[in-house]
Scaffold this motif. Structure first.
Motif, PDB file in Angstrom:
ATOM      1  N   LYS A  25      36.645  46.327   5.627  1.00  0.00           N
ATOM      2  CA  LYS A  25      36.871  47.757   5.406  1.00  0.00           C
ATOM      3  C   LYS A  25      35.607  48.426   4.846  1.00  0.00           C
ATOM      4  CE  LYS A  25      39.959  50.368   2.653  1.00  0.00           C
ATOM      5  NZ  LYS A  25      40.838  50.199   1.525  1.00  0.00           N
ATOM      6  N   GLY A  28      33.071  48.782   7.573  1.00  0.00           N
ATOM      7  CA  GLY A  28      33.448  49.905   8.440  1.00  0.00           C
ATOM      8  C   GLY A  28      32.956  51.221   7.859  1.00  0.00           C
ATOM      9  N   SER A  29      33.077  51.333   6.541  1.00  0.00           N
ATOM     10  CA  SER A  29      32.667  52.562   5.866  1.00  0.00           C
ATOM     11  C   SER A  29      31.147  52.740   5.944  1.00  0.00           C
ATOM     12  CB  SER A  29      33.125  52.492   4.408  1.00  0.00           C
ATOM     13  OG  SER A  29      32.411  53.397   3.626  1.00  0.00           O
ATOM     14  N   GLY A  32      30.244  53.539   9.740  1.00  0.00           N
ATOM     15  CA  GLY A  32      30.615  54.929  10.059  1.00  0.00           C
ATOM     16  C   GLY A  32      30.987  55.084  11.523  1.00  0.00           C
ATOM     17  N   LYS A  33      31.448  56.262  11.859  1.00  0.00           N
ATOM     18  CA  LYS A  33      31.855  56.545  13.249  1.00  0.00           C
ATOM     19  C   LYS A  33      30.677  56.361  14.191  1.00  0.00           C
ATOM     20  CE  LYS A  33      35.847  59.636  13.056  1.00  0.00           C
ATOM     21  NZ  LYS A  33      35.954  60.325  11.778  1.00  0.00           N
ATOM     22  N   LYS A  34      30.864  55.528  15.177  1.00  0.00           N
ATOM     23  CA  LYS A  34      29.829  55.256  16.191  1.00  0.00           C
ATOM     24  C   LYS A  34      28.498  54.836  15.558  1.00  0.00           C
ATOM     25  CE  LYS A  34      31.729  58.432  19.610  1.00  0.00           C
ATOM     26  NZ  LYS A  34      31.591  59.771  20.177  1.00  0.00           N
ATOM     27  N   GLU A  36      27.064  56.013  12.933  1.00  0.00           N
ATOM     28  CA  GLU A  36      26.243  57.112  12.408  1.00  0.00           C
ATOM     29  C   GLU A  36      25.790  56.887  10.971  1.00  0.00           C
ATOM     30  OE1 GLU A  36      28.548  60.631  13.070  1.00  0.00           O
ATOM     31  OE2 GLU A  36      28.379  60.417  15.253  1.00  0.00           O
ATOM     32  N   THR A  37      26.709  56.379  10.125  1.00  0.00           N
ATOM     33  CA  THR A  37      26.370  56.243   8.694  1.00  0.00           C
ATOM     34  C   THR A  37      25.224  55.257   8.501  1.00  0.00           C
ATOM     35  OG1 THR A  37      28.698  56.642   8.250  1.00  0.00           O
ATOM     36  CG2 THR A  37      27.369  55.927   6.394  1.00  0.00           C
ATOM     37  N   ASP A  84      34.294  56.873  -1.040  1.00  0.00           N
ATOM     38  CA  ASP A  84      35.524  56.257  -0.516  1.00  0.00           C
ATOM     39  C   ASP A  84      36.588  56.169  -1.603  1.00  0.00           C
ATOM     40  OD1 ASP A  84      34.152  55.954   1.828  1.00  0.00           O
ATOM     41  OD2 ASP A  84      33.741  53.812   1.564  1.00  0.00           O
TER      42      ASP A  84
END
Length: 321
Positions: A25, A28-29, A32-34, A36-37, A84
């Motif tokens: 988890k 994942g954070s 990031g989406k695609k 990006e992060t 988060d």
């Protein structure tokens, strides 16, 4: 940010690699989406950030670069985790904000320097940064590395990481380091005594469809407790059936493959099965050794299975299990 400047002038601005252990988890954070992060973190910090391949419950995030880029990357990760926490709190009734926690993976040969004589160094870090720092007592499985857990505010964590980097640069690891590699999530299933077990970490855990049966068994043997209080993941821990003993005899020339180098294999079997296993000393004139297994019937059958599997792989020349 004053002291990074001072440190880089002091010749400390060298390339370093720091490894972090994260749950899926958390990773994942960071990704990031695609992606990006993590892309933004790489660009803004200038550090190289690599993430070990997926399908493991735990992943290793490796950050490499000159120390000042590492500190920037760390700061971004710590603030992201704080964000988060704040987001998850807005959906819950919790009032006090839990600290941000990061886990570093550090070669065991450097942990002594981090702890210092009589714990002096780690105490100094805690006091000067306000972060909580803990060095795990045991090495991570199949490695010579230990987890170092740091928790606190992002600011405290960043200060603490700086101090840890300084220590790691001043006392490089001694000898070869076996890096920790998280195990994939796909767990093998073992059948033993008519039961299915999955291996999780170092424990054999009854397979989900077996859990209910074992749970019912455990329930019959204990005064009734509300379901919420029992731990179905380890059924029977609070209500273990009486221990029994089983004896096996093994030919002398095969005992080595069960004991393993410096007892590694037998210890593995002990940990996986949860049974106590005693190997009798060789008796003069006898070509066999006695093995006594003590534990619950499930523990014993699993230990027997693991011993037999070792023997089979040795006899059939399949190599190690």
């Amino acid at each position: 940010m004053e002291n990074t400047k001072v440190q880089s002038e002091g010749g400390l601005n060298v390339t370093l690699t720091i490894r972090l252990l994260m749950h899926g988890k958390e990773v994942g954070s960071i990704i990031g989406k695609k992606g990006e992060t993590v892309k933004k973190m790489r660009e803004e910090s200038g550090a190289r950030i690599n993430i070990s391949e997926g399908n493991c419950p735990e992943r290793i995030v490796t950050i490499t670069g000159p120390t000042d880029t590492i500190f920037k990357a760390f700061a971004m990760i710590a603030y992201k985790f704080e964000e988060d926490i704040i987001n998850s709190m807005s959906n819950s009734s919790a009032t006090s904000k839990p600290p941000v926690t990061l886990r570093l993976v550090v070669p065991a040969s450097q942990c002594g320097s981090l702890i210092g004589k009589g714990g002096s160094k780690i105490k100094e870090m805690r006091e000067s940064t306000g972060a909580q720092v803990q060095v795990a007592g045991d090495m991570l499985p199949n490695s010579t590395e230990r987890a170092v857990t740091i928790s606190g505010t992002p600011e405290a964590i960043i200060q603490c990481v700086k101090q840890i980097c300084v220590v790691m640069l001043e006392s490089p690891p001694k000898g070869a380091t076996i890096p920790y590699r998280p195990k994939p999530a796909s767990t093998p299933v073992i059948f033993s005594g008519g039961q299915a077990y999955t291996i999780q970490g170092q424990y054999a855990i009854p397979h989900p469809d077996q859990l209910t049966k074992l749970h019912q068994l455990a329930m019959q043997q204990t005064p009734f407790t509300p379901l919420g209080q029992t731990t179905p993941a380890f059924p029977g821990l609070d209500a273990s059936p009486p221990a029994s003993t089983h004896e096996l005899t093994i030919p002398n020339d095969l005992i080595g493959c069960i004991i393993g180098r410096q007892g590694t294999k037998i210890n593995e079997i002990r940990q996986m099965s949860g049974a106590q296993i005693k190997i009798a000393n060789a008796i003069e004139g006898s070509s066999e050794r006695q093995i006594t297994i003590t534990g619950t019937p499930a523990n014993i059958s699993l230990a027997q299975y693991l011993i037999n599997a070792r023997l089979t792989s040795e006899v059939t020349g399949m190599g190690t299990l």
